[in-house]
Design a protein around this motif. Structure first.
Motif, PDB file in Angstrom:
ATOM      1  N   GLN A  65       0.805  -1.218   0.000  1.00  0.00           N
ATOM      2  CA  GLN A  65       0.000   0.000   0.000  1.00  0.00           C
ATOM      3  C   GLN A  65       0.846   1.280   0.000  1.00  0.00           C
ATOM      4  O   GLN A  65       0.309   2.377   0.049  1.00  0.00           O
ATOM      5  CB  GLN A  65      -0.919   0.021   1.225  1.00  0.00           C
ATOM      6  N   GLY A  66       2.161   1.105  -0.028  1.00  0.00           N
ATOM      7  CA  GLY A  66       3.029   2.272  -0.112  1.00  0.00           C
ATOM      8  C   GLY A  66       3.542   2.789   1.215  1.00  0.00           C
ATOM      9  O   GLY A  66       4.189   3.839   1.256  1.00  0.00           O
ATOM     10  N   VAL A 108      -3.833   6.810   7.565  1.00  0.00           N
ATOM     11  CA  VAL A 108      -3.964   6.084   6.305  1.00  0.00           C
ATOM     12  C   VAL A 108      -2.601   5.502   5.923  1.00  0.00           C
ATOM     13  O   VAL A 108      -1.551   5.958   6.397  1.00  0.00           O
ATOM     14  CB  VAL A 108      -4.488   7.005   5.183  1.00  0.00           C
ATOM     15  N   ALA A 109      -2.631   4.492   5.069  1.00  0.00           N
ATOM     16  CA  ALA A 109      -1.400   3.764   4.731  1.00  0.00           C
ATOM     17  C   ALA A 109      -0.354   4.654   4.069  1.00  0.00           C
ATOM     18  O   ALA A 109       0.852   4.525   4.335  1.00  0.00           O
ATOM     19  CB  ALA A 109      -1.733   2.579   3.832  1.00  0.00           C
ATOM     20  N   ALA A 110      -0.792   5.565   3.209  1.00  0.00           N
ATOM     21  CA  ALA A 110       0.174   6.433   2.525  1.00  0.00           C
ATOM     22  C   ALA A 110       0.890   7.366   3.486  1.00  0.00           C
ATOM     23  O   ALA A 110       1.959   7.890   3.161  1.00  0.00           O
ATOM     24  CB  ALA A 110      -0.538   7.250   1.446  1.00  0.00           C
ATOM     25  N   THR A 119      -3.399  -3.880   7.279  1.00  0.00           N
ATOM     26  CA  THR A 119      -4.590  -4.401   6.614  1.00  0.00           C
ATOM     27  C   THR A 119      -5.833  -3.752   7.219  1.00  0.00           C
ATOM     28  O   THR A 119      -6.040  -3.776   8.422  1.00  0.00           O
ATOM     29  CB  THR A 119      -4.682  -5.931   6.779  1.00  0.00           C
ATOM     30  N   GLY A 120      -6.644  -3.175   6.377  1.00  0.00           N
ATOM     31  CA  GLY A 120      -7.833  -2.490   6.872  1.00  0.00           C
ATOM     32  C   GLY A 120      -7.713  -0.987   6.838  1.00  0.00           C
ATOM     33  O   GLY A 120      -8.717  -0.279   6.961  1.00  0.00           O
ATOM     34  N   LEU A 121      -6.492  -0.467   6.682  1.00  0.00           N
ATOM     35  CA  LEU A 121      -6.322   0.973   6.524  1.00  0.00           C
ATOM     36  C   LEU A 121      -6.493   1.351   5.058  1.00  0.00           C
ATOM     37  O   LEU A 121      -5.908   0.712   4.182  1.00  0.00           O
ATOM     38  CB  LEU A 121      -4.933   1.426   6.984  1.00  0.00           C
ATOM     39  N   PRO A 122      -7.249   2.386   4.760  1.00  0.00           N
ATOM     40  CA  PRO A 122      -7.310   2.859   3.375  1.00  0.00           C
ATOM     41  C   PRO A 122      -5.963   3.429   2.958  1.00  0.00           C
ATOM     42  O   PRO A 122      -5.170   3.853   3.798  1.00  0.00           O
ATOM     43  CB  PRO A 122      -8.386   3.945   3.419  1.00  0.00           C
ATOM     44  N   LYS A 142      -0.714  11.364   1.613  1.00  0.00           N
ATOM     45  CA  LYS A 142       0.071  12.138   2.561  1.00  0.00           C
ATOM     46  C   LYS A 142      -0.487  13.553   2.655  1.00  0.00           C
ATOM     47  O   LYS A 142      -1.002  14.090   1.676  1.00  0.00           O
ATOM     48  CB  LYS A 142       1.536  12.203   2.116  1.00  0.00           C
ATOM     49  N   PRO A 143      -0.382  14.174   3.820  1.00  0.00           N
ATOM     50  CA  PRO A 143      -0.849  15.560   3.946  1.00  0.00           C
ATOM     51  C   PRO A 143       0.094  16.513   3.219  1.00  0.00           C
ATOM     52  O   PRO A 143       1.240  16.179   2.913  1.00  0.00           O
ATOM     53  CB  PRO A 143      -0.828  15.803   5.452  1.00  0.00           C
ATOM     54  N   ASP A 144      -0.415  17.698   2.943  1.00  0.00           N
ATOM     55  CA  ASP A 144       0.422  18.728   2.325  1.00  0.00           C
ATOM     56  C   ASP A 144       1.576  19.096   3.253  1.00  0.00           C
ATOM     57  O   ASP A 144       1.494  18.933   4.473  1.00  0.00           O
ATOM     58  CB  ASP A 144      -0.402  19.977   2.026  1.00  0.00           C
ATOM     59  N   ALA A 145       2.640  19.597   2.668  1.00  0.00           N
ATOM     60  CA  ALA A 145       3.795  20.020   3.460  1.00  0.00           C
ATOM     61  C   ALA A 145       3.402  21.164   4.389  1.00  0.00           C
ATOM     62  O   ALA A 145       2.557  22.002   4.050  1.00  0.00           O
ATOM     63  CB  ALA A 145       4.924  20.464   2.544  1.00  0.00           C
TER      64      ALA A 145
END
Length: 437
Positions: free
Chosen positions: A30-31, A202-204, A228-231, A235-238
């Motif tokens: 998932q990254g 979230v995974a990202a 597993t189970g996290l969308p 990533k949030p903006d800087a």
């Protein structure tokens, strides 16, 4: 001679510890980034899941990051807080979740015996991916936080810290306390917490750190299972850049105390700052080394103006605070500030002596390995390396980076980064005739 031999042995020991901390790195399907260090000898593992979800992401809802993290294990999946605690206790595992300025961290320490490890990991996975944020749980933790915030109003040290952050950062996300303020925390709802969780957990936006007696294959399986189970999310903006103050300010807060709390400083450095090591070593000499620092010597030893005096850099994603702090008798505040500023100005102008630099390097290098001589402490360092995207050999090269610092580099870095004409000064205490403005 015996001391030199012992020092040499300790140095070899420290170097072997650094070399042993081989950090491996990969990404999940998932990254999510994973950082893994295999250690042997104890059948234990420490696992951190780190998110860019600290108080800097609160925006106008000051305290939402902290309250969200504190509520994760109060109810998740089909379990309430007591059931979660019993599951962890039954396998001898320890779980915690907390938020700081930059990040939110979920931590698990567990034995690696398969049955015990599996139950602990299952529990953490549910806490991470399916927290409930029940109304009753939110209300209880909210009241607890509000009571704590109310107590800060009675603490001159806390008041000084809040005013100091505001002076340094103004409207920047670093300005407010991690726990928030009474007005904003009181307004938070379960819906708000769920929205914050869904946006940032979230995974990202996740980093997984695994340090302990598990194989790489086990570590890979652990990271995948945890998330597993996290969308996937994003990533949030800087964060915005920190803007330096345009002029020096002095703020006094009247408080009925016999001692005045003094804080002086500026936005300082950030984790990937090219000046990090010169500032680190220089600050150790100036005020970071306790009883042998210049500030302690000038303010405490020579004049007895304070019980202690110290300075620190607290690097973050953006420029964290450079802080000089002390407590002094109310009527001595003007003199203490005068000595503080003179000591800082002299250090910026002249830098350290060769003897001071040598002593600082020996002290820093000699004690560094002891900061991560347990899996838990090592996991904290690896999490820092991962979150701030530092080189994977950061621990191995730390000694060399310290030893390479010169007097010229320290002097140059302090002259460029600490401008005495921009210092922000906060005092909290009872003004006297001599110290009142």
């Amino acid at each position: 001679m015996r001391i030199r031999v012992l020092s040499f042995i300790l140095l070899l020991f420290c170097n072997s510890l650094w070399a042993a901390a081989k950090i491996e790195h990969w990404q999940t399907a998932q990254g999510s980034r994973v950082y893994y260090v295999q250690t042997e000898g104890l059948p234990m593992v420490d696992i951190h899941v780190v998110f860019d979800a600290g108080s800097a992401r609160d925006f106008k809802q000051f305290g939402i990051s902290s309250l969200t993290a504190s509520l994760l294990d109060t109810g998740a999946g089909k379990w309430n807080a007591d059931e979660i605690a019993k599951r962890l206790e039954s396998v001898g595992a320890q779980f915690s979740a907390a938020s700081s300025t930059d990040l939110a961290t979920l931590s698990l320490r567990t034995l690696t015996e398969p049955a015990l490890f599996s139950k602990a990991l299952d529990t953490m996975q549910v806490i991470l991916t399916d927290p409930l944020f029940n109304k009753a749980d939110v209300s209880r933790d909210q009241k607890r936080t509000l009571a704590m915030l109310k107590q800060t109003e009675e603490s001159p040290g806390d008041l000084a810290g809040i005013a100091f952050s505001n002076a340094l950062y103004g409207d920047h996300p670093y300005a407010h306390p991690t726990e928030g303020i009474i007005k904003t925390v009181a307004a938070l709802t379960p819906k708000d917490l769920k929205a914050f969780y869904k946006k940032y957990y979230v995974a990202a936006n996740a980093i997984v750190v695994i340090v302990g007696d598990v194989s790489k294959q086990q570590a890979e399986q652990t990271a995948e299972k945890l998330l597993t189970g996290l969308p996937v999310g994003q990533k949030p903006d800087a964060l915005p850049d920190v803007v330096m103050p345009t002029k020096a300010t002095e703020q006094h807060i009247e408080f009925p105390s016999s001692q005045t709390h003094v804080l002086v400083g500026l936005p300082g450095n950030y984790r990937k700052d090219p000046d990090y090591f010169p500032l680190y070593v220089g600050n150790h000499i100036l005020g970071g080394s306790g009883l042998v620092s210049k500030l302690f010597d000038e303010i405490r030893e020579k004049r007895g103006l304070a019980y202690s005096a110290s300075s620190s850099f607290s690097p973050l994603l953006k420029q964290g605070p450079f802080t000089i702090g002390l407590q002094t008798r109310n009527d001595q505040t003007p003199q203490a500030l005068e000595v503080l500023n003179k000591t800082l100005n002299d250090f910026i102008s002249n830098g350290p002596t060769p003897a001071e630099l040598t002593a600082a390097k020996q002290n820093i290098v000699g004690g560094f390995a002891m900061r991560f001589d347990t899996n838990k402490e090592l996991a904290n360092y690896v999490a820092m390396i991962g979150f701030y995207d530092l080189p994977l050999d950061y621990l191995d090269t730390f000694q060399k980076n310290i030893e390479n610092v010169t007097i010229a580099e320290i002097t140059d870095a302090f002259k460029r980064r600490i401008n005495p004409q921009l210092l922000q000064t906060v005092t909290v205490g009872q003004a006297t005739t001599k110290s009142a403005k």
